[in-house]
Design a protein around this motif. Structure first.
Motif, mmCIF file in Angstrom:
data_model
loop_
_atom_site.group_PDB
_atom_site.id
_atom_site.type_symbol
_atom_site.label_atom_id
_atom_site.label_comp_id
_atom_site.label_asym_id
_atom_site.label_seq_id
_atom_site.Cartn_x
_atom_site.Cartn_y
_atom_site.Cartn_z
ATOM 1 N N ILE A 89 0.855 -1.178 0.000
ATOM 2 C CA ILE A 89 0.000 0.000 0.000
ATOM 3 C C ILE A 89 0.893 1.231 0.000
ATOM 4 C CG2 ILE A 89 -1.686 1.295 1.376
ATOM 5 C CD1 ILE A 89 -2.823 -1.419 2.149
ATOM 6 N N GLU A 90 0.589 2.175 -0.868
ATOM 7 C CA GLU A 90 1.372 3.405 -0.894
ATOM 8 C C GLU A 90 1.016 4.227 0.335
ATOM 9 O OE1 GLU A 90 2.339 7.290 -3.710
ATOM 10 O OE2 GLU A 90 1.270 5.592 -4.579
ATOM 11 N N PHE A 134 5.984 2.400 -0.355
ATOM 12 C CA PHE A 134 4.965 1.362 -0.137
ATOM 13 C C PHE A 134 5.410 0.486 1.023
ATOM 14 C CE2 PHE A 134 4.737 2.556 -4.537
ATOM 15 C CZ PHE A 134 3.420 2.445 -4.906
ATOM 16 N N VAL A 135 4.448 0.034 1.828
ATOM 17 C CA VAL A 135 4.748 -0.995 2.822
ATOM 18 C C VAL A 135 3.677 -2.071 2.715
ATOM 19 C CG1 VAL A 135 5.914 0.590 4.420
ATOM 20 C CG2 VAL A 135 3.516 0.100 4.724
ATOM 21 N N PRO A 136 4.038 -3.315 3.026
ATOM 22 C CA PRO A 136 3.036 -4.380 2.972
ATOM 23 C C PRO A 136 1.949 -4.151 4.029
ATOM 24 C CG PRO A 136 5.268 -5.269 3.155
ATOM 25 C CD PRO A 136 5.355 -3.810 3.401
ATOM 26 N N VAL A 146 -7.313 2.858 4.428
ATOM 27 C CA VAL A 146 -7.113 2.074 3.219
ATOM 28 C C VAL A 146 -8.017 0.838 3.193
ATOM 29 C CG1 VAL A 146 -5.194 0.707 4.128
ATOM 30 C CG2 VAL A 146 -5.335 1.172 1.687
ATOM 31 N N ASP A 147 -8.372 0.313 4.357
ATOM 32 C CA ASP A 147 -9.240 -0.863 4.417
ATOM 33 C C ASP A 147 -10.701 -0.518 4.160
ATOM 34 O OD1 ASP A 147 -7.046 -2.439 4.985
ATOM 35 O OD2 ASP A 147 -7.361 -2.359 7.146
#
Length: 189
Positions: free
Chosen positions: A17-18, A102-104, A119-120
């Motif tokens: 996700i950015e 970005f990070v997972p 984001v969710d």
């Protein structure tokens, strides 16, 4: 310009996700300023591995996706600053300017009860208690004291927008697995 930028090519994780972009160098030892996309950049602080992609425009010091192992990330005044392995001086840090971070999603800190990452919520369908579809969450907006869901929907073939405060008075339940938010709201509000 000789730079000591040493980046490792990587594949972007599927759940990436950015979360920010790199603004500029900070100091002379390879630190850089980061502009988070969120008011609460916990994901930046908890992830020790950031994945970078070059900015859409401007000079590019690298192509594709690269992995940055973060030595340290911290709040500094009104910004976030970070220091990574392989970025050892100001020139190297400047070469990262504009890069997208970005990070997972899997490395985000756990949320508490009734806490959600924005984001969710994006893309979830919103229905009222009577089952009437009110739209899909397009974005969230912080208005200071509260967050507002911005919904996209169509009426008479035209794209419309509806805003609902994301507060317990109006939001009955968020069901991430069902991709649905149930609210106490009428279509004509």
């Amino acid at each position: 310009m000789a730079t000591s930028l040493h980046l490792e090519a990587a594949n972007l994780p599927e759940d990436a996700i950015e979360v920010a972009r790199i603004a500029d160098a900070w100091g002379v030892k390879g630190w850089f300023k980061v502009v988070p996309h969120s008011a609460d950049p916990e994901a930046l602080f908890s992830a020790k591995r950031w994945f970078l992609q070059p900015s859409e425009r401007g000079a590019k010091a690298f192509t594709g996706t690269v992995l940055l192992n973060i030595r340290q990330a911290k709040d500094h005044s009104d910004t976030v600053v970070a220091w990574a392995e392989g970025v050892d001086d100001r020139d190297a840090a400047e070469a990262l300017r504009g890069a997208r971070v970005f990070v997972p999603r899997s490395s985000f800190p756990s949320t508490g009860t009734d806490e959600y990452y924005w984001v969710d919520l994006i893309g979830l369908q919103v229905v009222n208690r009577e089952g009437v579809a009110l739209g899909q969450v397009r974005e969230l907006m912080s208005t200071g004291p509260q967050t507002v869901l911005v919904l996209a929907y169509e009426q008479d073939g035209k794209a419309q927008e509806r805003m609902i405060p994301f507060v317990s008075a109006f939001v009955d339940k968020v069901e991430l697995a069902e991709k649905r938010i149930t609210v106490d709201w009428q279509p004509d509000y």
